[in-house]
Write a protein that holds these residues in place. Structure first.
Motif, PDB file in Angstrom:
ATOM      1  N   UNK A 127       0.831  -1.198   0.000  1.00 21.16           N
ATOM      2  CA  UNK A 127       0.000   0.000   0.000  1.00 21.16           C
ATOM      3  C   UNK A 127       0.861   1.243   0.000  1.00 21.16           C
ATOM      4  N   UNK A 128       1.917   1.234  -0.793  1.00 20.21           N
ATOM      5  CA  UNK A 128       2.894   2.314  -0.808  1.00 20.21           C
ATOM      6  C   UNK A 128       2.931   2.979  -2.182  1.00 20.21           C
ATOM      7  N   UNK A 129       3.914   3.850  -2.375  1.00 18.04           N
ATOM      8  CA  UNK A 129       4.094   4.568  -3.641  1.00 18.04           C
ATOM      9  C   UNK A 129       5.490   4.282  -4.166  1.00 18.04           C
ATOM     10  N   UNK A 130       5.589   4.018  -5.466  1.00 15.48           N
ATOM     11  CA  UNK A 130       6.887   3.774  -6.096  1.00 15.48           C
ATOM     12  C   UNK A 130       7.344   5.025  -6.828  1.00 15.48           C
ATOM     13  N   UNK A 131       8.556   5.445  -6.528  1.00 12.54           N
ATOM     14  CA  UNK A 131       9.206   6.531  -7.255  1.00 12.54           C
ATOM     15  C   UNK A 131      10.270   5.914  -8.145  1.00 12.54           C
ATOM     16  N   UNK A 132      10.235   6.218  -9.424  1.00 12.61           N
ATOM     17  CA  UNK A 132      11.227   5.674 -10.340  1.00 12.61           C
ATOM     18  C   UNK A 132      11.520   6.714 -11.408  1.00 12.61           C
ATOM     19  N   UNK A 133      12.383   6.364 -12.331  1.00 10.90           N
ATOM     20  CA  UNK A 133      12.745   7.287 -13.404  1.00 10.90           C
ATOM     21  C   UNK A 133      12.659   6.566 -14.732  1.00 10.90           C
ATOM     22  N   UNK A 134      12.242   7.267 -15.788  1.00  7.28           N
ATOM     23  CA  UNK A 134      12.182   6.619 -17.107  1.00  7.28           C
ATOM     24  C   UNK A 134      13.540   6.049 -17.481  1.00  7.28           C
ATOM     25  N   UNK A 135      13.534   4.896 -18.151  1.00  9.11           N
ATOM     26  CA  UNK A 135      14.793   4.260 -18.533  1.00  9.11           C
ATOM     27  C   UNK A 135      15.157   4.509 -19.989  1.00  9.11           C
ATOM     28  N   UNK A 136      14.391   5.377 -20.669  1.00 10.24           N
ATOM     29  CA  UNK A 136      14.728   5.659 -22.065  1.00 10.24           C
ATOM     30  C   UNK A 136      15.900   6.630 -22.186  1.00 10.24           C
ATOM     31  N   UNK A 137      16.372   7.150 -21.050  1.00  9.82           N
ATOM     32  CA  UNK A 137      17.588   7.954 -21.021  1.00  9.82           C
ATOM     33  C   UNK A 137      18.174   7.822 -19.618  1.00  9.82           C
ATOM     34  N   UNK A 138      19.439   8.144 -19.468  1.00 11.67           N
ATOM     35  CA  UNK A 138      20.084   8.039 -18.164  1.00 11.67           C
ATOM     36  C   UNK A 138      19.847   9.319 -17.379  1.00 11.67           C
ATOM     37  N   UNK A 139      19.171   9.244 -16.226  1.00 11.89           N
ATOM     38  CA  UNK A 139      18.924  10.459 -15.449  1.00 11.89           C
ATOM     39  C   UNK A 139      20.225  11.020 -14.885  1.00 11.89           C
ATOM     40  N   UNK A 140      20.295  12.311 -14.802  1.00 10.49           N
ATOM     41  CA  UNK A 140      21.465  12.942 -14.191  1.00 10.49           C
ATOM     42  C   UNK A 140      21.317  12.891 -12.673  1.00 10.49           C
ATOM     43  N   UNK A 141      22.420  13.022 -11.936  1.00 10.44           N
ATOM     44  CA  UNK A 141      22.310  13.087 -10.469  1.00 10.44           C
ATOM     45  C   UNK A 141      21.392  14.216 -10.008  1.00 10.44           C
ATOM     46  N   UNK A 142      21.441  15.334 -10.736  1.00 11.81           N
ATOM     47  CA  UNK A 142      20.580  16.458 -10.355  1.00 11.81           C
ATOM     48  C   UNK A 142      19.100  16.090 -10.488  1.00 11.81           C
ATOM     49  N   UNK A 143      18.752  15.380 -11.550  1.00 20.43           N
ATOM     50  CA  UNK A 143      17.361  14.970 -11.739  1.00 20.43           C
ATOM     51  C   UNK A 143      16.916  14.007 -10.629  1.00 20.43           C
TER      52      UNK A 143
END
Length: 533
Positions: A251-267
């Motif tokens: 019953x939680x929330x998932x935070x993730x990032x799109x994998x179609x590009x490499x996220x920067x540390x700042x993002x």
């Protein structure tokens, strides 16, 4: 699911939803407006995911998807992936997550092994035209159906076409299929491979997947309302079981990032701060890089709490170095099956261990040659049994996969101590015989990692037809730390018995990653080539 008092241990699972539809129904009743998935550019609540996946399920049924239909999914992380996956699984169809790293020969092999009947894929990914790249594998059109190379594959659907298709006037047929989903029904086929072996399709049921995830929630510190950051691709168990199904069961929330590009540390830092992440369970190297980034000191990460990877936590929230359990598991057990709570230090005598088995999981250490159980402290093959275990492996009989009394031969080496904690010593097929003595690569790697300036260490053997096999190691330095092979070997001799010191050692440039398989594991054959050229 009510407990049967005649079945030992079943009470453990009486409150655990035993299928994906049951877990989703419970969540919609309890917290429909809680966010299910946030990617940084988009977000969806559990109620929204329920509606979107139900609508898509009706479209899939109209296109011929039924119970037990095997549906491949090839796209990057995001809400679209989750919607499509949930639509497939809630019908009682079987999801086959496929890696976006696959090339045509690898994709063909996995489609054949899993006998995929319908394939959903995006047009392109990271500059690759997937429709063109895989054209020879895909059915020509909906009428022609099967291709000679993949006789099971009836259809290949563009995701853009599928999601834009008007849903049928009624979802009644899809709803009827959902009601029939049972714990014993197959949920997904996950591909995995050893460091040397060909990929294998691991078949998981609704019941074993939900129980595997539920049994590890306490140890992993994931409860209702948590905001869990996981960057792993959804086609790997770390993203699928450790991410999507974990937040479903908790019953939680998932935070993730799109994998179609490499996220920067700042993002990534912006996402963690803006979304008030409470748990960071990303890549260990990623956590270390973020901790060292100049922006981190001015980023509000105060919502993160123990149970996160410790490099990203402020010093006062970290445990003592080495005091946390090394969660241990595999695709065949639907992720971790052993560990101690990640927000508490283990007693010093347990440091370096994998902790204790999760509820319902049994572990036996057996002699690799005789298969007889061995006592506490004795090394042998780790065998696992429990409700978290896979149903089987594609193309293999039950007798090939399990012992007659239901144990799975993991191929991992380890021992149980007197307190019941598991210690892992690598893979059975990686155990090295050096001049008649047994050497565990993990033991050598652990010693090398204690040398100042060493960030990563990878150990294997180098076969030699003219002499005994030799130990070889590749190390990656920490940052710009100057490391010289002779100095590293000298330090290794103070930490290891003479026969365990690498004969060959290469210092790789900082930031280098060793060769890996499509499932993310170190490719030992390629590593051997790297160390001998």
């Amino acid at each position: 699911m009510k407990a049967d008092p005649t079945v030992p241990g079943q009470k453990l699972w009486e409150d655990v939803p035993a299928s994906l539809p049951a877990a989703l129904t419970r969540l919609i009743q309890d917290c429909p407006d809680r966010e299910a998935l946030v990617t940084g550019t988009e977000r969806i609540t559990w109620a929204g995911l329920d509606r979107a996946s139900r609508d898509l399920a009706a479209v899939l049924v109209a296109r011929g998807v039924n119970r037990r239909t095997r549906v491949g999914l090839l796209m990057g992380n995001g809400i679209d992936w989750a919607v499509c996956a949930f639509a497939v699984m809630r019908l009682g169809a079987v999801l086959v997550p496929l890696s976006t790293l696959l090339r045509a020969p690898e994709l063909e092999q996995q489609l054949r092994v899993a006998a995929v009947e319908r394939l959903v894929l995006v047009d392109g990914f990271r500059g690759r035209d997937l429709m063109e790249e895989f054209a020879d594998l895909l059915p020509l059109d909906e009428q022609d159906g099967r291709t000679p190379r993949l006789p099971a594959l009836k259809s290949a659907w563009r995701w853009d076409d599928l999601r834009s298709e008007a849903r049928p006037a009624s979802t009644a047929l899809a709803d009827a299929l959902e009601i029939r989903v049972r714990p014993a029904d197959d949920l997904a086929i996950m591909f995995t491979s050893g460091s040397r072996g060909a990929p294998k399709g691991v078949v998981h049921t609704h019941g074993n997947a939900t129980r595997a995830v539920a049994s590890g929630l306490r140890v992993r510190c994931v409860g209702p309302g948590e905001r869990l950051y996981i960057p792993m691709p959804f086609f790997w168990m770390g993203g699928f079981g450790g991410g999507l199904l974990t937040v479903l069961m908790a019953g939680a929330t998932l935070l993730t990032e799109p994998t179609d590009s490499t996220p920067t540390p700042e993002q990534t830092l912006d996402l963690l701060s803006r979304e008030r992440a409470t748990l960071f369970r990303g890549w260990p190297d990623q956590a270390a890089r973020l901790a060292a980034h100049p922006r981190t000191a001015e980023t509000d990460l105060s919502s993160l709490r123990p149970g996160s990877l410790e490099a990203i936590l402020p010093p006062h929230l970290r445990g003592r170095p080495g005091s946390k359990a090394n969660l241990f598991g595999m695709t065949e057990t639907f992720g971790p099956y052993c560990g101690d709570p990640l927000d508490h230090d283990m007693p010093p005598q347990a440091w370096g261990s994998c902790g204790t088995p999760f509820p319902g999981t049994s572990i036996r250490i057996s002699d690799p040659e005789t298969a007889e159980p061995v006592g506490p402290g004795e090394h042998g093959e780790i065998r696992v049994r429990g409700p978290n275990l896979m149903r089987g492996v594609c193309g293999r009989s039950r007798e090939e996969v399990f012992t007659p009394d239901g144990w799975y031969r993991t191929g991992d080496l380890g021992h149980l101590d007197a307190d019941g904690r598991l210690w892992c010593h690598g893979r059975l097929d990686d155990m090295l015989k050096i001049r008649g003595a047994t050497v565990y690569p993990t033991e050598v790697e652990a010693a090398l990692l204690t040398i100042p300036g060493v960030r990563q260490a990878f150990v294997t053997d180098i076969p030699d037809t003219t002499r005994a096999a030799r130990i070889a190691a590749a190390i990656v330095p920490e940052g710009d730390a100057p490391l010289h092979e002779a100095e590293v070997l000298a330090a290794a001799r103070t930490r290891l018995s003479a026969f365990k010191v690498p004969d060959i050692l290469r210092v790789l440039p900082s930031g280098t990653d060793v060769p890996r398989t499509a499932s993310g594991k170190v490719d030992k054959t390629a590593l051997q080539r790297l160390l001998t050229r």
